[in-house]
Design a protein around this motif. Structure first.
Motif, short mmCIF file in Angstrom:
data_model
loop_
_atom_site.label_atom_id
_atom_site.label_comp_id
_atom_site.label_asym_id
_atom_site.label_seq_id
_atom_site.Cartn_x
_atom_site.Cartn_y
_atom_site.Cartn_z
N GLY A 48 0.80 -1.22 0.00
CA GLY A 48 0.00 0.00 0.00
C GLY A 48 0.83 1.27 0.00
N THR A 49 2.17 1.13 0.08
CA THR A 49 3.04 2.29 0.03
C THR A 49 3.72 2.38 -1.34
N LYS A 50 4.22 3.55 -1.64
CA LYS A 50 4.81 3.83 -2.96
C LYS A 50 5.90 2.82 -3.36
N TYR A 52 6.90 -0.21 -1.95
CA TYR A 52 6.52 -1.62 -1.99
C TYR A 52 5.66 -1.92 -3.22
N ASP A 53 4.64 -1.10 -3.43
CA ASP A 53 3.73 -1.37 -4.55
C ASP A 53 4.44 -1.28 -5.89
N ARG A 54 5.37 -0.35 -6.02
CA ARG A 54 6.13 -0.22 -7.27
C ARG A 54 7.03 -1.44 -7.49
N PHE A 55 7.75 -1.84 -6.43
CA PHE A 55 8.60 -3.04 -6.54
C PHE A 55 7.74 -4.25 -6.92
N ALA A 56 6.63 -4.45 -6.22
CA ALA A 56 5.78 -5.62 -6.45
C ALA A 56 5.22 -5.62 -7.87
N SER A 57 4.76 -4.49 -8.35
CA SER A 57 4.20 -4.41 -9.70
C SER A 57 5.25 -4.73 -10.76
N LEU A 58 6.42 -4.17 -10.63
CA LEU A 58 7.48 -4.39 -11.62
C LEU A 58 7.98 -5.84 -11.60
N ILE A 59 8.13 -6.41 -10.41
CA ILE A 59 8.55 -7.81 -10.31
C ILE A 59 7.50 -8.73 -10.91
#
Length: 186
Positions: A48-50, A52-59
């Motif tokens: 839910g944070t910038k 973490y969510d960015r890392f998770a989406s890209l991975i």
């Protein structure tokens, strides 16, 4: 553009991940891996944070679209893979960046290793409910941060995860054994 960016540019999502990691490192570079950092990361940088969510989406995009950069080198067949994305360098504040994919419904154990300077590990679930064992117990979506000198078998259960991990100075050792004592603080 640096040589790291030029190499990563062939994979736009990898480049975005490296840029996001560089921003993240600017915020955490002076924090020491261990329980306190793990708690801090899960409280301030979790799902839910910038970052973490960015890392998770890209991975997830890298894995699901088979882009050829995220956890591609098999260690034990397709259920246990790794890719080093970046060696320690000034751009990454001398952290290395690696992705590890692990998948199993039952507990599955990876390579025993030690973290000489600790580790910062972003746990990204590819299967809802999947968990990675950290030094403080099982972790779903979120962070683990083994402290300096800790050692363990990475364990996964209940599906697939990617561990996006950052090692200070790129240090990891495969010479530790399970009978060695853990440091006083984990």
């Amino acid at each position: 553009m640096s040589s790291h960016q030029a190499e990563a540019s062939q994979h736009p999502n990898k480049l975005l991940l490296l840029e996001t990691a560089r921003e993240f490192f600017a915020e955490v570079e002076n924090l020491t891996p261990g329980k306190n950092l793990e708690n801090h990361l899960n409280k301030n940088y979790g799902p839910g944070t910038k970052y973490y969510d960015r890392f998770a989406s890209l991975i997830r995009q890298g894995i699901e679209n088979n882009e050829g950069w995220a956890a591609t080198d098999e260690l034990d067949g397709p259920k246990y893979r790794r890719s080093r994305l970046l060696a320690p360098c000034a751009e990454s504040r001398y952290f290395s960046i690696t992705t590890v994919y692990m998948e199993s419904e039952e507990e599955y154990s990876g390579q025993y290793h030690q973290h000489p300077y600790g580790e910062i590990n972003c746990v990204i679930q590819l299967t809802p409910g999947a968990e990675l064992m950290g030094m403080s117990g099982w972790q779903g979506a979120g962070w683990t941060s083994p402290g300096p000198g800790t050692h363990h078998y990475p364990l996964v259960r209940k599906g697939a995860v990617v561990a996006l991990f950052f090692l200070p100075a790129g240090r990891i050792s495969y010479t530790a054994t399970p009978d060695m004592p853990q440091p006083i603080t984990i």
